[in-house]
Motif scaffolding. Structure first.
Motif, short mmCIF file in Angstrom:
data_model
loop_
_atom_site.label_atom_id
_atom_site.label_comp_id
_atom_site.label_asym_id
_atom_site.label_seq_id
_atom_site.Cartn_x
_atom_site.Cartn_y
_atom_site.Cartn_z
N LYS A 56 40.00 25.52 18.16
CA LYS A 56 40.10 27.01 18.01
C LYS A 56 38.84 27.59 18.58
O LYS A 56 38.75 28.52 19.06
CB LYS A 56 40.33 27.14 16.58
N TYR A 57 37.76 27.12 18.11
CA TYR A 57 36.34 27.43 18.78
C TYR A 57 36.21 27.63 20.14
O TYR A 57 35.69 28.56 20.90
CB TYR A 57 35.17 26.57 18.10
N GLU A 59 38.86 27.72 22.43
CA GLU A 59 39.94 28.79 22.64
C GLU A 59 39.10 30.20 22.43
O GLU A 59 39.26 31.09 23.42
CB GLU A 59 41.01 28.53 21.90
N ARG A 60 38.58 30.05 21.49
CA ARG A 60 37.94 31.55 21.16
C ARG A 60 37.00 31.88 22.26
O ARG A 60 36.69 32.99 22.76
CB ARG A 60 37.47 31.85 19.91
#
Length: 294
Positions: A56-57, A59-60
């Motif tokens: 998620k990090y 992707e962010r």
């Protein structure tokens, strides 16, 4: 053990695994062994959660990078638009003022815009700078050809600037040394033998297709002070062997870039005509002027 009124009575634990039971009871906590509690190890579930968080990090971070790139592209497009409006508004000053033209070229370079890249592009049509530098390039070639018999195809930037200004006349558009360098760089792309050689605080302009390596360039720089150089001077200053110094000087003689003075006191002097101007007039003769500017 006796305690004061209202305080709980403490009893030491006597059985294994019940140490501290009295404290837990006093605190209102359920009884249970203390030593039997262990920290759970990192299991597969924790590893999976960690990988999910990292994904998620990442992707962010990708989304943020794309947003920043989009904003930079937008700002760059806006800057180009403003630059075009600026050029349209100040085109007369860009054409006539060499210093203003240099600053404009620097602004263009910061965003990767080359007004000289195309003779039929926006900048050429808007400012006429493409035609200006192409015409200047032709004048540079004419001056260099007219003076080749004097300097062998090497001329200082200052001398070239002076001769080009004389050939353009009083009412022509002013030209700076920066303009000359930009025009010469365009000539280099044509493979005509033109080159720029740094010498001290100035430049030598090469207008003949002679092959000059780093040794030749260093000797030219050494000769800048007096206009000539000797084998002994090269050996003392550059720590070269005699044969290496002679090979470089013989090459300069062969290409017509140096003159040999055997009557000089001490040892032979190798003069670089592009670096001395006292031995010939600064004025181009009538025949040379006719040849350079028909």
């Amino acid at each position: 053990m006796t305690h004061g009124p209202g305080l709980p009575r403490w009893e030491p634990a006597t059985e294994p695994g019940t140490r501290g039971a009295g404290v837990r009871a006093a605190a209102g906590l359920p009884a249970g062994p203390v030593l039997g509690m262990h920290r759970r190890g990192v299991g597969a579930g924790a590893i999976a959660k960690k990988k999910l968080a990292e994904a998620k990090y990442k992707e962010r971070g990708t989304v943020l990078a794309e947003d920043q790139l989009a904003q930079m592209s937008k700002q760059l497009d806006m800057f180009k638009t403003n630059l075009e409006e600026f050029a349209s508004k100040h085109k007369q000053e860009i054409r006539k003022n060499p210093e203003f033209r240099v600053q404009f070229q620097d602004m263009c370079a910061t965003i990767g815009v080359d007004p000289l890249a195309s003779g039929k592009g926006f900048w050429s049509e808007m400012l006429g700078v493409g035609d200006f530098y192409y015409e200047l390039g032709v004048q540079i070639i004419e001056v260099c050809l007219a003076l080749k018999h004097r300097n062998g195809g090497l001329i200082t930037l200052e001398e070239l600037h002076q001769q080009v200004l004389k050939g353009r006349g009083k009412f022509a558009q002013d030209v700076s040394q920066d303009d000359l360098i930009r025009a010469i760089k365009k000539l280099k792309a044509l493979g005509t033998g033109f080159g720029i050689i740094p010498v001290g605080g100035t430049y030598l302009i090469q207008s003949v297709p002679a092959e000059l390596n780093m040794d030749h360039t260093v000797v030219l720089q050494l000769a800048e002070k007096n206009g000539y150089v000797t084998v002994s001077e090269i050996k003392a200053s550059l720590k070269w062997e005699t044969e290496r110094a002679r090979q470089v000087l013989e090459h300069l003689l062969k290409e017509g870039l140096a003159w040999l003075d055997l009557q000089a006191p001490g040892e032979a002097h190798y003069w670089l005509p592009a670096l001395f101007t006292d031995l010939y007039s600064q004025e181009i003769s009538a025949e040379e002027a006719k040849e350079a500017f028909p």
